[in-house]
Design a protein around this motif. Structure first.
Motif, mmCIF file in Angstrom:
data_model
loop_
_atom_site.group_PDB
_atom_site.id
_atom_site.type_symbol
_atom_site.label_atom_id
_atom_site.label_comp_id
_atom_site.label_asym_id
_atom_site.label_seq_id
_atom_site.Cartn_x
_atom_site.Cartn_y
_atom_site.Cartn_z
ATOM 1 N N THR A 143 -137.725 22.006 -113.162
ATOM 2 C CA THR A 143 -137.571 23.108 -113.538
ATOM 3 C C THR A 143 -136.309 23.402 -114.498
ATOM 4 N N VAL A 144 -136.523 23.940 -115.693
ATOM 5 C CA VAL A 144 -135.557 24.249 -116.863
ATOM 6 C C VAL A 144 -135.186 25.540 -116.718
ATOM 7 N N GLU A 145 -133.667 25.980 -116.531
ATOM 8 C CA GLU A 145 -133.344 27.265 -116.724
ATOM 9 C C GLU A 145 -132.653 27.726 -117.980
ATOM 10 N N ASP A 169 -124.618 33.735 -117.694
ATOM 11 C CA ASP A 169 -123.663 33.613 -116.096
ATOM 12 C C ASP A 169 -123.798 32.297 -115.671
ATOM 13 N N TRP A 170 -124.091 31.279 -116.329
ATOM 14 C CA TRP A 170 -123.905 30.133 -115.868
ATOM 15 C C TRP A 170 -122.663 29.594 -115.095
ATOM 16 N N GLU A 171 -121.537 30.106 -115.617
ATOM 17 C CA GLU A 171 -120.312 29.716 -115.050
ATOM 18 C C GLU A 171 -120.197 30.051 -113.471
ATOM 19 N N LYS A 172 -120.690 31.156 -113.298
ATOM 20 C CA LYS A 172 -120.850 31.660 -111.767
ATOM 21 C C LYS A 172 -121.907 31.072 -111.083
ATOM 22 N N LYS A 173 -122.992 30.606 -111.436
ATOM 23 C CA LYS A 173 -123.889 29.908 -110.778
ATOM 24 C C LYS A 173 -123.795 28.670 -110.720
ATOM 25 N N TYR A 174 -122.979 27.724 -111.631
ATOM 26 C CA TYR A 174 -122.655 26.640 -111.593
ATOM 27 C C TYR A 174 -121.241 26.186 -111.890
ATOM 28 N N PRO A 175 -120.399 26.539 -111.015
ATOM 29 C CA PRO A 175 -118.761 26.398 -111.221
ATOM 30 C C PRO A 175 -118.356 25.035 -111.398
#
Length: 193
Positions: free
Chosen positions: A4-6, A93-99
């Motif tokens: 799965t590619v986000e 919002d990748w910073e919040k999902k993948y800190p």
């Protein structure tokens, strides 16, 4: 097998990586509407890149992914020598999902900036040292002596010139040269009487 590619605004793309690198890259670009000039790659949550752009075009990508894993689509900016300059996830919002990914990418950017600063400083020092060596190699800094070695007189001819008239301390004395005189305090006292 599938992965799965986000990407984008929380969009998910299911991809079968059991294909050539060029096919996988083209499919993701077309599906996610990414320009062909942009270098894309996949990153896991630990900021480990697949480095799809460094793979041979016909290499099968099956072994580079874990089955049913989730990866983030990223944009890779490269330097002229091909090394990675900056990695930017193409996910909002990748910073919040993948800190953890955010922290690792920040560290990578910091190291890259330090390398650039060191290379820039090294380039400036090389430029400065080459300018100094050019100045010391200029013809005005090396003025040859006009002393003729054969008769010890001044000569106007350029082919008899010597660059130095002082003897070399490391060179052995000539064969017929008299032994050097010893300077001692006793000899000076005898001469004074």
């Amino acid at each position: 097998m599938f992965i799965t590619v986000e990407h984008g605004d929380g969009k998910l793309l299911v991809v079968n990586p059991d294909c050539n690198a060029v096919i996988l890259q083209d499919y993701v670009r077309r599906t996610c509407a990414i320009e062909p000039s942009v270098t894309v790659d996949f990153s896991d949550e630990y900021a480990n890149l697949t480095e799809l752009f460094n793979k041979p075009p016909l290499e099968n990508m099956f072994d580079y992914f874990m089955p049913r894993s989730t990866v983030v689509l990223v944009q890779v900016d490269r330097k002229t020598d091909g090394s990675i300059k900056k990695v930017t996830p193409l996910l909002t919002d990748w910073e919040k999902k993948y800190p953890l990914m955010e922290r690792k990418l920040r560290q990578r950017d910091k190291k890259t900036k330090q390398v650039f600063a060191a290379a820039d400083k090294d380039g400036k020092e090389r430029g400065r040292s080459s300018k100094l060596s050019m100045k010391s190699d200029s013809p005005t800094s090396q003025v040859p002596s006009k002393t003729n070695l054969k008769n010890g007189k001044n000569s106007a001819k350029g082919d008899n010139r010597s660059t130095s008239t002082t003897p070399n301390a490391d060179a052995p004395p000539p064969k017929n040269a008299p032994p050097p005189k010893k300077n001692s305090s006793k000899g000076k006292k005898k001469q004074a009487k």
